[in-house]
Design a protein around this motif. Structure first.
Motif, PDB file in Angstrom:
ATOM      1  N   UNK A 113       0.804  -1.219   0.000  1.00  0.00           N
ATOM      2  CA  UNK A 113       0.000   0.000   0.000  1.00  0.00           C
ATOM      3  C   UNK A 113       0.845   1.282   0.000  1.00  0.00           C
ATOM      4  N   UNK A 114       2.151   1.150  -0.197  1.00  0.00           N
ATOM      5  CA  UNK A 114       2.990   2.333  -0.344  1.00  0.00           C
ATOM      6  C   UNK A 114       3.054   3.214   0.887  1.00  0.00           C
ATOM      7  N   UNK A 115       3.133   2.601   2.078  1.00  0.00           N
ATOM      8  CA  UNK A 115       3.242   3.368   3.321  1.00  0.00           C
ATOM      9  C   UNK A 115       4.474   4.281   3.257  1.00  0.00           C
ATOM     10  N   UNK A 116       4.312   5.520   3.703  1.00  0.00           N
ATOM     11  CA  UNK A 116       5.380   6.518   3.584  1.00  0.00           C
ATOM     12  C   UNK A 116       6.435   6.395   4.673  1.00  0.00           C
ATOM     13  N   UNK A 117       6.049   5.944   5.860  1.00  0.00           N
ATOM     14  CA  UNK A 117       7.001   5.766   6.974  1.00  0.00           C
ATOM     15  C   UNK A 117       6.608   4.511   7.747  1.00  0.00           C
ATOM     16  N   UNK A 118       7.601   3.702   8.123  1.00  0.00           N
ATOM     17  CA  UNK A 118       7.353   2.483   8.887  1.00  0.00           C
ATOM     18  C   UNK A 118       8.449   2.382   9.946  1.00  0.00           C
ATOM     19  N   UNK A 119       8.058   2.478  11.211  1.00  0.00           N
ATOM     20  CA  UNK A 119       9.026   2.362  12.313  1.00  0.00           C
ATOM     21  C   UNK A 119       8.765   1.065  13.060  1.00  0.00           C
ATOM     22  N   UNK A 120       9.763   0.214  13.094  1.00  0.00           N
ATOM     23  CA  UNK A 120       9.702  -1.064  13.800  1.00  0.00           C
ATOM     24  C   UNK A 120      10.442  -0.899  15.127  1.00  0.00           C
ATOM     25  N   UNK A 121       9.743  -1.139  16.226  1.00  0.00           N
ATOM     26  CA  UNK A 121      10.290  -0.884  17.567  1.00  0.00           C
ATOM     27  C   UNK A 121      10.893  -2.171  18.128  1.00  0.00           C
ATOM     28  N   UNK A 122      12.181  -2.104  18.493  1.00  0.00           N
ATOM     29  CA  UNK A 122      12.887  -3.290  18.961  1.00  0.00           C
ATOM     30  C   UNK A 122      13.627  -3.005  20.275  1.00  0.00           C
ATOM     31  N   UNK A 123      14.630  -3.808  20.585  1.00  0.00           N
ATOM     32  CA  UNK A 123      15.249  -3.836  21.908  1.00  0.00           C
ATOM     33  C   UNK A 123      16.755  -3.998  21.830  1.00  0.00           C
ATOM     34  N   UNK A 124      17.444  -3.528  22.872  1.00  0.00           N
ATOM     35  CA  UNK A 124      18.898  -3.711  22.957  1.00  0.00           C
ATOM     36  C   UNK A 124      19.284  -5.167  23.178  1.00  0.00           C
ATOM     37  N   UNK A 125      18.322  -6.013  23.557  1.00  0.00           N
ATOM     38  CA  UNK A 125      18.642  -7.411  23.851  1.00  0.00           C
ATOM     39  C   UNK A 125      19.068  -8.190  22.615  1.00  0.00           C
ATOM     40  N   UNK A 126      18.790  -7.654  21.424  1.00  0.00           N
ATOM     41  CA  UNK A 126      19.207  -8.370  20.210  1.00  0.00           C
ATOM     42  C   UNK A 126      20.728  -8.416  20.089  1.00  0.00           C
ATOM     43  N   UNK A 127      21.436  -7.501  20.734  1.00  0.00           N
ATOM     44  CA  UNK A 127      22.898  -7.478  20.659  1.00  0.00           C
ATOM     45  C   UNK A 127      23.540  -8.524  21.574  1.00  0.00           C
ATOM     46  N   UNK A 128      22.767  -9.048  22.523  1.00  0.00           N
ATOM     47  CA  UNK A 128      23.320 -10.012  23.450  1.00  0.00           C
ATOM     48  C   UNK A 128      24.183  -9.356  24.510  1.00  0.00           C
ATOM     49  N   UNK A 129      24.852 -10.167  25.343  1.00  0.00           N
ATOM     50  CA  UNK A 129      25.613  -9.630  26.464  1.00  0.00           C
ATOM     51  C   UNK A 129      26.904  -8.936  26.021  1.00  0.00           C
ATOM     52  N   UNK A 130      27.192  -7.802  26.661  1.00  0.00           N
ATOM     53  CA  UNK A 130      28.442  -7.069  26.430  1.00  0.00           C
ATOM     54  C   UNK A 130      29.132  -6.861  27.770  1.00  0.00           C
ATOM     55  N   UNK A 131      30.133  -7.671  28.101  1.00  0.00           N
ATOM     56  CA  UNK A 131      30.849  -7.472  29.364  1.00  0.00           C
ATOM     57  C   UNK A 131      31.471  -6.086  29.458  1.00  0.00           C
ATOM     58  N   UNK A 132      31.855  -5.507  28.313  1.00  0.00           N
ATOM     59  CA  UNK A 132      32.365  -4.143  28.287  1.00  0.00           C
ATOM     60  C   UNK A 132      32.067  -3.536  26.920  1.00  0.00           C
ATOM     61  N   UNK A 133      32.276  -2.219  26.798  1.00  0.00           N
ATOM     62  CA  UNK A 133      32.015  -1.536  25.547  1.00  0.00           C
ATOM     63  C   UNK A 133      30.533  -1.282  25.337  1.00  0.00           C
ATOM     64  N   UNK A 134      30.178  -0.808  24.147  1.00  0.00           N
ATOM     65  CA  UNK A 134      28.788  -0.495  23.815  1.00  0.00           C
ATOM     66  C   UNK A 134      28.526  -0.829  22.358  1.00  0.00           C
ATOM     67  N   UNK A 135      27.352  -1.342  22.085  1.00  0.00           N
ATOM     68  CA  UNK A 135      26.984  -1.776  20.735  1.00  0.00           C
ATOM     69  C   UNK A 135      26.534  -0.589  19.890  1.00  0.00           C
ATOM     70  N   UNK A 136      27.131  -0.435  18.725  1.00  0.00           N
ATOM     71  CA  UNK A 136      26.617   0.501  17.738  1.00  0.00           C
ATOM     72  C   UNK A 136      25.580  -0.233  16.892  1.00  0.00           C
ATOM     73  N   UNK A 137      24.898   0.496  16.014  1.00  0.00           N
ATOM     74  CA  UNK A 137      23.820  -0.088  15.230  1.00  0.00           C
ATOM     75  C   UNK A 137      24.279  -1.186  14.272  1.00  0.00           C
ATOM     76  N   UNK A 138      25.561  -1.202  13.905  1.00  0.00           N
ATOM     77  CA  UNK A 138      26.049  -2.251  13.003  1.00  0.00           C
ATOM     78  C   UNK A 138      26.743  -3.386  13.759  1.00  0.00           C
TER      79      UNK A 138
END
Length: 339
Positions: A113-138
């Motif tokens: 239907x040609x939607x102009x904007x679509x925002x999918x809401x997710x979570x930081x849990x997809x990155x899994x555990x990080x003992x140190x540092x911080x996850x960027x989007x990639x």
């Protein structure tokens, strides 16, 4: 803008709906919600006074209904999801069905239907555990539990519609949200409602798991920013809250509820309980995102809401779930209860 909000009767979704209804350029907001245990029309409250709000009781896996609804809108914000880690340990199939198939159903209708904007809401849990540092989007996606895995899969499904069909999809990944009206299965409302009743609360292991706590209003502000200014095909981390161990968080809640450490017991750690989550949120900051809520003030406001509204949360308090022990685990873990 004519906006379809899935899961808009849930915790974060209802806060977002109330926020976006105030926008002058929004002509209509339609909430699609299945009203499962964590969704409640009462969360929307006085939002129903707005002539711009329409409520539809339905499921995002219902292709015909979703298609008909999407056809009447210009933008979609997709909150609807099974979202509780502990439930996913014993009911993984529900999470795959809602989070993965439901997202594909919605993205498919948005593409047609040609939607102009679509925002999918997710979570930081997809990155899994990080003992140190911080996850960027990639950062690589390394989920460890069925809930996080289903969200990672839904992220990839949504983004594939940008790569394949050019659908204007953005993904937001937020840290742990807190605030009024959250279902008491989550740790903050669970602890608050138990402490207010004079009951004990339990900490896993030594209470050293680190989470970043972001007020729901700040998350919703970030989601609206991505809805308006996010680049199609991009992921945006929504962090910037307060890092705390679960023991530190418990200490704050004990003070606010007038309780003591004698109401806290320690239990063996749950299955795959990630030690720490952390995200770099400089990408969304470049769009002008700045969390505004002070953590202590926000926590005080949250506790005050639960103290003043027992009629809202008391009926939701349910027995804890028993989850099976992993294969080969010691017998004492079998049937262990989790929160």
């Amino acid at each position: 803008m004519k906006l379809l909000v899935t899961g808009g009767a849930g915790f974060i979704g209802s806060h977002f709906v109330k926020r976006i209804l105030a926008a002058a350029d929004v002509q209509r907001v339609t909430v699609l919600d299945a009203l499962t245990y964590a969704g409640d029309r009462a969360n929307l409250g006085d939002a129903f006074l707005s002539p711009k709000l329409e409520f539809v009781h339905g499921n995002i896996c219902d292709r015909e209904s979703v298609d008909a609804l999407v056809a009447r809108h210009t933008a979609v914000v997709h909150f609807a999801a099974e979202s509780h880690v502990d439930r996913s340990l014993s009911r993984a199939g529900q999470f795959v069905s809602t989070n993965v198939i439901g997202t594909q159903t919605l993205a498919d209708a948005a593409m047609r239907h040609g939607i102009e904007r679509f925002v999918h809401v997710s979570t930081d849990e997809v990155y899994g555990p990080l003992p140190d540092g911080a996850a960027t989007e990639d950062f690589p996606l390394r989920p460890t539990v069925p809930y996080a895995a289903s969200k990672a899969a839904s992220d990839l499904i949504a983004l594939s519609y940008w790569q394949t069909y050019g659908s204007p999809v953005c993904v937001t990944r937020s840290s742990n949200n807190y605030g009024p009206r959250q279902h008491p299965e989550k740790i903050i409302p669970l602890f608050v409602t138990r402490l207010l009743r004079g009951q004990k609360v339990t900490l896993h292991d030594r209470g050293q798991h680190v989470r970043n706590w972001l007020h729901v209003a700040d998350n919703c502000a970030g989601i609206e920013l991505v809805l308006r200014d996010g680049a199609p095909g991009e992921v945006y981390n929504l962090g910037g809250g307060t890092d705390m161990t679960s023991k530190e968080l418990t200490g704050e809640l004990l003070k606010l509820c007038g309780a003591g450490w004698d109401q806290v017991t320690y239990v063996p750690d749950r299955l795959s309980n990630d030690i720490r989550y952390a995200m770099d949120w400089s990408k969304i900051a470049a769009l002008g995102y700045r969390p505004a809520r002070d953590f202590v003030a926000g926590l005080e406001e949250t506790v005050a809401w639960y103290r003043a509204n027992p009629d809202r949360w008391a009926p939701m308090s349910r027995p804890l779930l028993a989850v099976p022990a992993p294969r080969g685990a010691s017998p004492e873990l079998e049937g262990r209860h989790v929160h």
